[in-house]
Design a protein around this motif. Structure first.
Motif, PDB file in Angstrom:
ATOM      1  N   TYR A   1      -8.943  -0.448  -3.150  1.00 47.73           N
ATOM      2  CA  TYR A   1      -8.652   0.264  -4.399  1.00 47.73           C
ATOM      3  C   TYR A   1      -9.770   0.072  -5.425  1.00 47.73           C
ATOM      4  O   TYR A   1     -10.121   1.002  -6.152  1.00 47.73           O
TER       5      TYR A   1
ATOM      6  N   LYS B   1       0.838  -1.203   0.000  1.00 50.21           N
ATOM      7  CA  LYS B   1       0.000   0.000   0.000  1.00 50.21           C
ATOM      8  C   LYS B   1       0.875   1.256   0.000  1.00 50.21           C
ATOM      9  O   LYS B   1       0.621   2.218  -0.737  1.00 50.21           O
TER      10      LYS B   1
ATOM     11  N   LEU C   1      -7.081  -4.958   0.814  1.00 48.73           N
ATOM     12  CA  LEU C   1      -6.410  -3.823   0.174  1.00 48.73           C
ATOM     13  C   LEU C   1      -6.846  -3.714  -1.289  1.00 48.73           C
ATOM     14  O   LEU C   1      -7.104  -2.617  -1.798  1.00 48.73           O
TER      15      LEU C   1
END
Length: 567
Positions: free
Chosen positions: A404, A364, A400
């Motif tokens: 996005y 990230k 994660l």
């Protein structure tokens, strides 16, 4: 520098550093969790005859104010122990009996599910043997970040009226938020109050718990440590109908007062009810016994009576040992739990987890600094040079990717999901997620390939079937049948770790698995020794040597857990 400041702070809290309850090993382990982004804060409290001690690490928000013993957290399922004590108090007051049918305390129009002539009792609700499912199947939250908020009493009644039990009542342990929430509802209804009003009147106010509540006032809201997931703040959970299962918020200060009363260190009229709630009602939860809300695990210094909790952005633990007169509370404002710290402080033989850097957080940071194109090189560099220093957590990486995907950064999502397929090539879910991102990116051919692979690993993945059909591709499904004699050899108990077992059973041609504290799920054959679950993305493989079943391996969430067959 922050570490030195925190250490000084702890010394002041405990008056003398020599009196600390935390060894150097524990302090280093906790600090490593903070440094590696496991949680913005970890608050630990210890209570015994010498009084309370507080050890607080980190900040309420990343880079924010330091937490202290008055910082408020969501305690999640630790609320179930409050509900158990409320039930025990009703019993002590002669207002209820543990064997009373639940139906007795509901409106006449509400039908409770039965097993033949057998009915669900209040005790069944509290000790997780009601045969009710973990959650009702008619929960369809408008906001998945706050999933219980809009679930109504009417919906719960509708579920109860139409639900068919899957097994005899009282026959097995099946952890159920629904059962505990229903119990809280019944107790509140009997008292003609809300669950919050009842809890405040019977427990919080008598014990002086001024920071323990469900509805926060403005001052308490300022004390709240926001929940976090993957280093990002998330929504708090509101649980109106099933409040007794997990709605309470509290502080380290108050939770130590609560444990002090449970230990009998703080004199309270509630103590007889608390003692009743601690009594084991059955030993059907693997290596754990279960009381009214509380779980009981054998420890080197006596039985550890405990419960943990988790909501959308918090993980918590509370436990005590009567023989040593010691209680421990651990509160975190992230989805990275710290139960191991609580168990270790109460039972020195219990090991701490090894703390590693988070691969998801590292990727990230690379994306935020250099863009999506830097994700794969970052991962490959780590894989080739320093992979052992990193925590490869499939769920974290997957979360994660969806962060996005939902925020509109599809290239970053594609890059993250690609990493997961390389890190966890035996997981059906990683290919499903990668396929979704590729499809949204217009790469249908690659998406089809990944959905096919997902379906190959888990033939029960109905989402993959739907997505393939949407793209005009035909799924390739193969049914496998294993004879009953072979299935019978797998029946038994497999210990994955102390206190956590998987019990394998058979009903006709169907194999079932039940992990400690969880529901029983059907297992479907992928081969003679490999099976998969339809309700969650998990697989089980049995290890056979010289015709004898020795162990099984559970594949779930990017982890491989091995369990030796113990009986």
């Amino acid at each position: 520098m922050r570490y030195a400041f925190l250490l000084l702070f702890f010394c002041l809290q405990s008056l003398l550093c020599a009196q600390t309850d935390l060894s150097d090993e524990v302090v280093k382990n906790i600090q490593a969790r903070i440094d590696n982004g496991y949680s913005p804060s970890i608050a630990i409290g210890v209570i015994d005859a010498d009084g309370p001690r507080y050890y607080t690490f980190g900040t309420a928000t990343i880079g924010g104010e330091a937490v202290d013993e008055h910082t408020i957290y969501e305690i999640g399922s630790i609320s179930k122990t409050f509900t158990g004590i409320l039930l025990a108090q009703m019993v002590k007051e002669g207002k209820m009996e543990l064997d009373d049918p639940v139906k007795k305390y509901l409106p006449e129009s509400v039908t409770m599910p039965m097993w033949g002539e057998q009915y669900i009792t209040l005790g069944h609700l509290s000790d997780h043997t009601s045969s009710l499912t973990r959650l009702p199947d008619n929960m369809e939250p408008a906001d998945r970040a706050n999933p219980y908020a809009d679930y109504t009493v009417e919906q719960m009644y509708h579920f109860l009226k139409n639900h068919q039990l899957r097994r005899e009542i009282g026959s097995e342990y099946e952890y159920s938020n629904l059962a505990q929430g229903l119990l809280g509802h019944v107790l509140a209804r009997s008292a003609a109050k809300s669950y919050e009003e009842l809890m405040l009147e019977k427990i919080a106010k008598p014990l002086g718990l001024q920071e323990t509540t469900i509805t926060l006032n403005p001052s308490q809201r300022e004390q709240l440590a926001p929940g976090h997931r993957m280093g990002r703040p998330v929504s708090n959970w509101d649980i109106p109908t099933l409040a007794g299962a997990g709605a309470i918020r509290s502080s380290l200060h108050d939770m130590l007062l609560y444990l002090s009363a449970n230990l009998g260190l703080q004199k309270s009229d509630l103590y007889p009810a608390m003692q009743l709630s601690h009594q084991a009602r059955h030993d059907k939860a693997g290596n754990n016994r279960v009381g009214l809300g509380w779980h009981i695990t054998e420890g080197s210094e006596g039985d550890v009576i405990w419960h943990n909790g988790g909501t959308g952005g918090y993980r918590t633990f509370a436990g005590f040992v009567n023989e040593s007169g010691k209680g421990v509370v651990v509160l975190t404002n992230s989805t990275k739990g710290a139960d191991d710290i609580g168990f270790h402080l109460l039972n020195p033989g219990a090991e701490l987890i090894e703390v590693k850097k988070s691969l998801a957080v590292t990727v990230k940071n690379a994306i935020e600094a250099e863009g999506a194109e830097d994700a794969w090189p970052t991962y490959m560099r780590i894989k080739k040079t320093d992979l052992k220093s990193y925590d490869l957590n499939e769920n974290e990486i997957n979360n994660l990717g969806y962060y996005y995907l939902e925020s509109g950064n599809t290239p970053a999502a594609v890059a993250v999901f690609k990493i997961n397929t390389d890190a966890f090539p035996e997981s059906s879910n990683v290919y499903d997620s990668y396929g979704e991102a590729l499809m949204k990116d217009g790469q249908n051919e690659a998406a089809i390939k990944n959905y096919q692979q997902s379906l190959k690993l888990n033939p029960a993945n109905s989402n993959a079937v739907d997505m393939l059909a949407k793209m005009g591709a035909k799924p390739e499904l193969e049914e496998v049948t294993v004879d009953k004699a072979t299935l019978q050899t797998y029946v038994g108990t497999y210990q994955l770790q102390p206190g956590f077992n998987i019990v394998i059973s058979r009903e006709g041609p169907q194999l079932f698995g039940q992990a400690t504290g969880q529901e029983k799920f059907a297992l479907y054959a992928k081969s003679e020794t490999e099976f998969y679950l339809k309700v969650v993305n998990a697989q089980v493989q049995f290890m056979v040597k010289d015709g004898k079943v020795e162990s099984l391996t559970l594949f779930q969430g990017g982890q491989e857990l091995n369990g030796k067959k113990v009986k």
